[in-house]
Design an enzyme around this catalytic site. Sequence first.
Site, PDB file in Angstrom:
ATOM      1  CB  SER A   1      -0.869  -0.024   1.069  1.00 40.19           C
ATOM      2  OG  SER A   1      -0.138   0.333   2.383  1.00 40.19           O
ATOM      3  CE  LYS A   2      -1.464   4.687  -3.565  1.00 39.13           C
ATOM      4  NZ  LYS A   2      -2.080   5.893  -5.001  1.00 39.13           N
ATOM      5  NE  ARG A   3      -2.564   2.428   5.206  1.00 39.35           N
ATOM      6  CZ  ARG A   3      -3.382   2.531   4.400  1.00 39.35           C
ATOM      7  NH1 ARG A   3      -4.048   3.678   3.956  1.00 39.35           N
ATOM      8  NH2 ARG A   3      -3.800   1.728   3.605  1.00 39.35           N
TER       9      ARG A   3
ATOM     10  CE1 TYR B   1       4.049   6.584  -2.558  1.00 43.11           C
ATOM     11  CE2 TYR B   1       5.560   6.069  -0.538  1.00 43.11           C
ATOM     12  CZ  TYR B   1       4.106   6.422  -1.706  1.00 43.11           C
ATOM     13  OH  TYR B   1       3.305   6.554  -0.649  1.00 43.11           O
TER      14      TYR B   1
END
Length: 485
Positions: free
Chosen positions: A253-255, A260
């Site tokens: 997830s982006k969390r 990134y």
Amino acid sequence: MHIRTRFAPSPTGYMHLGNLRSALYTWLFARKHKGVFILRIEDTDQSRYVEGAVDVIYRTLRGIGMDWDEGPDVGGAFGPYVQSERKSLYLPYAQQLVAAGKAYYCFCTHEELNDRRAAAEADGNAAWKYDKHCLNLTQEEVQARLDAGQAYVIRQDVPLSGEAGFDDVLYGHIRVDCRELDDMILVKSDGMPTYNFANVVDDHTMGITHVMRGNEYLSSTPKYNLLYEAFGWDKPVYIHMTPIMRDATHKLSKRDGDAYFEDYVAKGYLPEAIVNYVALLGWNPGDDREFFTLPELIDAFDVSGMSKSPAIFDPQKLTWMNAEYIRKLSQADFVRHARPYLSVESGEWRVELLASILQPRVEYFSQIPDMIDFLSELPDYDIELFTNKKSKTNPEISAQVLGFVLPALENLSDWSVTAIHDLLIGMALEREMKNGTLLWPVRIALAGKPVTPGGAAEIAFLLGRDESLKRLRQANYKLQTTNYK
Ligand code: GLU
């Protein structure tokens, strides 16, 4: 068919590896089939807009060597390519659907909707959806309200029965019972399109033939298809990609902070290694090849090799692959990448030697400072480091070794790696010692840590004569004065 694909990111922050993979597969597909690759910025949801995020998108895509044929910065015949610059385009399309009886004006206020929802819930109907209240208004009533300037949204008139479905290349036929679908809002009361509506209008007006995107859009696609049908437009081919997982049950997830692209680059991963790894997360070439340049990926990529089951992101595999890429760099390229992490001030000769001992060991460049910190400062180490079973040494033997190594090094005039090395090995031979028994204490004395890039002679050379002799004397003193028996 002339293929036109697009990558349509929302500028909401840094680029996640999942987004990067969507961009990459879409680009590879376009390039492979000599099609057109379009970059479109989907910024209808201004509340999620993050300043600078568009630049991150450009930087990331260019950083890995991708290019686009049409897009905000390069232009093209189907522009503008930023949704917020296309604002005025969407309302007429919604009005066209109203005229065709496929959509309608809705004047219900929030309060009215909330009241009706609450009443339905009180009746035990938890999944309330819009009740088509305004579909019953006559044309005259609608016109009167519009003339009076009453606020409205435009909703799609979804059939009350039947099913909405579509074929996906990877997932097969996906169907949804129309009774489960809401009369979704196409244009909001501020005149702006909803995200879903803009996405469909843009794909159509930009002539997109193949939509490739994450599977989180799988459940919205039947609704999108109803819109295509309502307009009478040709539908694109859909290829929804399986998710990238953190483990068997959790999506990456982006969390997950480290998922990134730019974070990996900042840690000293090579973009070409990241791309190579990401390319294999959900696609395989049908053979056991693992290393691909971008042109090789274009050549090898095929939708039939895309996985139907979720891919698991393995940070260790990425690190392994990055290390392989680092080892294959020319020394000049290695030095160029490593230099920002080398705090050693003096001479090119040092940098070159450091590069040659670091290159086989570095997995990503930001490991370098920790690997060479002992060069600028001797760590405060424990005397137990002189014990090493494999090298058959302990503090007592080490004290003896330093006892004869120190004066020999003090007398060595040629302070080069070869001369130091030959001297040390010569002494081990002369005294019928294992090389390790002699080299271990010297390296511990010089570095103050058990794991170092490079051996005793290289470290002595990097430290220079004065510093090396100083550290050896310190170790000698430590060994003489500590009661370790
Ligand atoms: N804007 C969407 C996103 O960033 C992509 C939607 C699409 O590709 O259709 O997730």
